[in-house]
Design a protein around this motif. Sequence first.
Motif, PDB file in Angstrom:
ATOM      1  N   SER A  79       0.829  -1.198   0.000  1.00 33.46           N
ATOM      2  CA  SER A  79       0.000   0.000   0.000  1.00 33.46           C
ATOM      3  C   SER A  79       0.874   1.262   0.000  1.00 33.46           C
ATOM      4  O   SER A  79       0.575   2.246  -0.687  1.00 33.46           O
ATOM      5  CB  SER A  79      -0.910  -0.057   1.231  1.00 33.46           C
ATOM      6  OG  SER A  79      -1.689   1.072   1.360  1.00 33.46           O
ATOM      7  N   GLU A 121      -9.810  -4.322  -0.908  1.00 31.58           N
ATOM      8  CA  GLU A 121      -8.551  -3.612  -0.608  1.00 31.58           C
ATOM      9  C   GLU A 121      -7.423  -4.113  -1.514  1.00 31.58           C
ATOM     10  O   GLU A 121      -6.636  -3.324  -2.038  1.00 31.58           O
ATOM     11  CB  GLU A 121      -8.145  -3.811   0.863  1.00 31.58           C
ATOM     12  CG  GLU A 121      -9.140  -3.290   1.895  1.00 31.58           C
ATOM     13  CD  GLU A 121      -9.221  -1.766   1.948  1.00 31.58           C
ATOM     14  OE1 GLU A 121      -8.572  -1.089   1.129  1.00 31.58           O
ATOM     15  OE2 GLU A 121      -9.960  -1.258   2.815  1.00 31.58           O
ATOM     16  N   CYS A 125      -6.515  -5.924   5.647  1.00 26.65           N
ATOM     17  CA  CYS A 125      -7.209  -4.622   5.611  1.00 26.65           C
ATOM     18  C   CYS A 125      -6.474  -3.595   6.467  1.00 26.65           C
ATOM     19  O   CYS A 125      -6.338  -2.432   6.067  1.00 26.65           O
ATOM     20  CB  CYS A 125      -8.664  -4.767   6.062  1.00 26.65           C
ATOM     21  SG  CYS A 125      -9.646  -5.765   4.931  1.00 26.65           S
ATOM     22  N   ARG A 162      -4.968  -0.086   4.805  1.00 29.44           N
ATOM     23  CA  ARG A 162      -5.441   1.194   5.374  1.00 29.44           C
ATOM     24  C   ARG A 162      -4.287   1.976   6.016  1.00 29.44           C
ATOM     25  O   ARG A 162      -4.211   3.190   5.896  1.00 29.44           O
ATOM     26  CB  ARG A 162      -6.515   0.936   6.429  1.00 29.44           C
ATOM     27  CG  ARG A 162      -7.754   0.260   5.910  1.00 29.44           C
ATOM     28  CD  ARG A 162      -8.595   1.218   5.070  1.00 29.44           C
ATOM     29  NE  ARG A 162      -9.800   0.548   4.647  1.00 29.44           N
ATOM     30  CZ  ARG A 162     -10.943   0.569   5.326  1.00 29.44           C
ATOM     31  NH1 ARG A 162     -11.028   1.242   6.442  1.00 29.44           N
ATOM     32  NH2 ARG A 162     -11.996  -0.072   4.874  1.00 29.44           N
ATOM     33  N   ARG A 190      -2.177   3.720   3.430  1.00 33.74           N
ATOM     34  CA  ARG A 190      -2.797   4.970   2.948  1.00 33.74           C
ATOM     35  C   ARG A 190      -2.636   6.086   3.976  1.00 33.74           C
ATOM     36  O   ARG A 190      -2.315   7.222   3.632  1.00 33.74           O
ATOM     37  CB  ARG A 190      -4.291   4.742   2.696  1.00 33.74           C
ATOM     38  CG  ARG A 190      -4.547   4.164   1.332  1.00 33.74           C
ATOM     39  CD  ARG A 190      -6.044   4.136   1.045  1.00 33.74           C
ATOM     40  NE  ARG A 190      -6.319   2.925   0.307  1.00 33.74           N
ATOM     41  CZ  ARG A 190      -7.265   2.054   0.589  1.00 33.74           C
ATOM     42  NH1 ARG A 190      -8.074   2.254   1.607  1.00 33.74           N
ATOM     43  NH2 ARG A 190      -7.416   0.984  -0.140  1.00 33.74           N
ATOM     44  N   TYR A 237      -6.860   5.933  11.381  1.00 31.74           N
ATOM     45  CA  TYR A 237      -6.514   4.521  11.135  1.00 31.74           C
ATOM     46  C   TYR A 237      -6.679   3.723  12.434  1.00 31.74           C
ATOM     47  O   TYR A 237      -7.323   2.677  12.470  1.00 31.74           O
ATOM     48  CB  TYR A 237      -5.063   4.388  10.616  1.00 31.74           C
ATOM     49  CG  TYR A 237      -4.531   2.992  10.832  1.00 31.74           C
ATOM     50  CD1 TYR A 237      -4.915   1.956   9.987  1.00 31.74           C
ATOM     51  CD2 TYR A 237      -3.718   2.681  11.931  1.00 31.74           C
ATOM     52  CE1 TYR A 237      -4.502   0.646  10.227  1.00 31.74           C
ATOM     53  CE2 TYR A 237      -3.300   1.382  12.179  1.00 31.74           C
ATOM     54  CZ  TYR A 237      -3.695   0.372  11.319  1.00 31.74           C
ATOM     55  OH  TYR A 237      -3.305  -0.923  11.570  1.00 31.74           O
ATOM     56  N   ARG A 259      -9.616   0.861  12.660  1.00 27.15           N
ATOM     57  CA  ARG A 259      -9.181  -0.542  12.601  1.00 27.15           C
ATOM     58  C   ARG A 259      -9.326  -1.222  13.959  1.00 27.15           C
ATOM     59  O   ARG A 259      -9.520  -2.425  14.037  1.00 27.15           O
ATOM     60  CB  ARG A 259      -7.742  -0.646  12.080  1.00 27.15           C
ATOM     61  CG  ARG A 259      -7.575  -0.234  10.638  1.00 27.15           C
ATOM     62  CD  ARG A 259      -8.598  -0.852   9.701  1.00 27.15           C
ATOM     63  NE  ARG A 259      -8.532  -2.305   9.668  1.00 27.15           N
ATOM     64  CZ  ARG A 259      -9.485  -3.090   9.158  1.00 27.15           C
ATOM     65  NH1 ARG A 259     -10.593  -2.578   8.655  1.00 27.15           N
ATOM     66  NH2 ARG A 259      -9.347  -4.396   9.169  1.00 27.15           N
TER      67      ARG A 259
END
Length: 438
Positions: free
Chosen positions: A30, A63, A352, A356, A359, A372, A376
């Motif tokens: 990511s 994702e 996931c 995340r 990002r 985040y 999460r």
Amino acid sequence: MTPAPLKNLPPSTDVMVVGGGPAGLATALSLRVQGVNVIVVDGATGPGIGSRAAVVHAASLEELNTLGLASKLIGEGIPATEFSFRDDENKPLMNIDFSMLKDVTDFPMILLIAQDVVERVMVERLAELGVRTMFNKTVIRMREIAGGEGGDSGRLACTFASGETVIARTVVGADGSRSLVRQVAGIRFYDPRTKLEPIPSKDVIQLVLADILVSGPLPPTFVTDRPLTTFGSDGMVMLYPLKSPPDCPRGTYFFRFVCSLTPEDPEPPSVPSVQYIQNLLDARGPGSRLGKAMPRVVQVLTGSRYRTRSAIAEDFCSLPPRHGRAGAIALVGDAAHIHSPSGGQGMNLSICDGVRLGRALAVGTRYALSAYARDRRAAAQRGIELSERLMEFANVRGSWALGIRNAAMRTMMKFQGKQRSFALRMSGLTDPNDLWTW
Ligand SMILES: Cc1cc2nc3c(=O)[nH]c(=O)nc-3n(C[C@H](O)[C@H](O)[C@H](O)COP(=O)(O)OP(=O)(O)OC[C@H]3O[C@@H](n4cnc5c(N)ncnc54)[C@H](O)[C@@H]3O)c2cc1C
């Protein structure tokens, strides 16, 4: 331009990911697709092998699709639309139909695929993006660089067993349930119900897991197009059909086998034998109580035993107030949460988390990292709740209680709304604001 993968550890980096399991790989991918410099280190000698997760859910596929991986993984696995629960007479208890989620996801399915295959595909994609997972690199110490030590003040110095030190602006703890990064950051890890540390205990349900080859033809009580969970009077047996690895004998079928043990069962062997798994299958496999013959177990490819317990990190991020963004520590995957494999949430939450976090780190603001951590952690709490509910349902004992449990499951499945909320919850697509009750 894609950089050439590094051969040796660099002296410094923007982000260092400690741990090259699904969570660490997802984080690095990511970050990389957004052009952030990242290195991934892992103390193991090579990629993980053995019986662990076996399903990828819709939220993870959504994702992974942003990383260009969803169709590749679907090609390597078995896309299933249903997940079935049956009683020990092989009568349906619940059938979750994921195709009903096609209005909310491009992936209304449950993808049956072994964790080591998922990790291999992620490692290959990361290499395409110029990042090589560096194995044999165990972090043994981590500390914040003090103000008087020069321009790196506030950054984190990580020392390896092999002697090197790398300075990172941010360290991601993707180092599993015993996370060193979490411990150094001083983040508490506790059972969300008791708020106590998850101490291994004989009172906790024990599971036996094995990747098995069985010989065909399969009895009609076995299915190869979806996961099948049998809730019997001795706990549960889960059978996940998987694509056979190369070189399997002709006429054999490949399954991930998971069986919960009762407190009366003898201690299982640390590595289950063919005969041990055959005995469990003969006694508790789908339809065995009806006297149906179970298929012959030909080979146990990998196997382990596993005590289920739940824990969650008090915070998923540690943001030092003094140095702006330098010195941030974030947790992903099992470093941040653990629970039973029931419901197949572990690897999915981990993937996931990673995407995340990548990002959020690319944005780089305190707000993004705090969001985040908050979002999460809430997702992990939902995953823990689901797996604990399923384990409670699986381990009901006594004929009265079993009758009530079975009737409750059958009744729930008569309501489309319940089925849909269960499918959403299991897929990881749940709207955090929905009211989810059994
Ligand atoms: C026996 C077993 C069965 C499971 N079954 C299921 C299942 O059926 N379904 C499911 O969804 N989940 C299952 N899980 C859970 C699932 O495997 C995990 O949720 C998933 O692997 C978490 O990914 P991760 O990347 O966070 O951690 P891991 O996969 O644990 O990766 C952590 C990595 O960090 C590395 N590391 C640790 N410390 C250091 C250090 N100091 N320095 C450098 N590297 C370090 C380790 O070598 C490891 O490679 C199972 C787990 C186990 C152990």
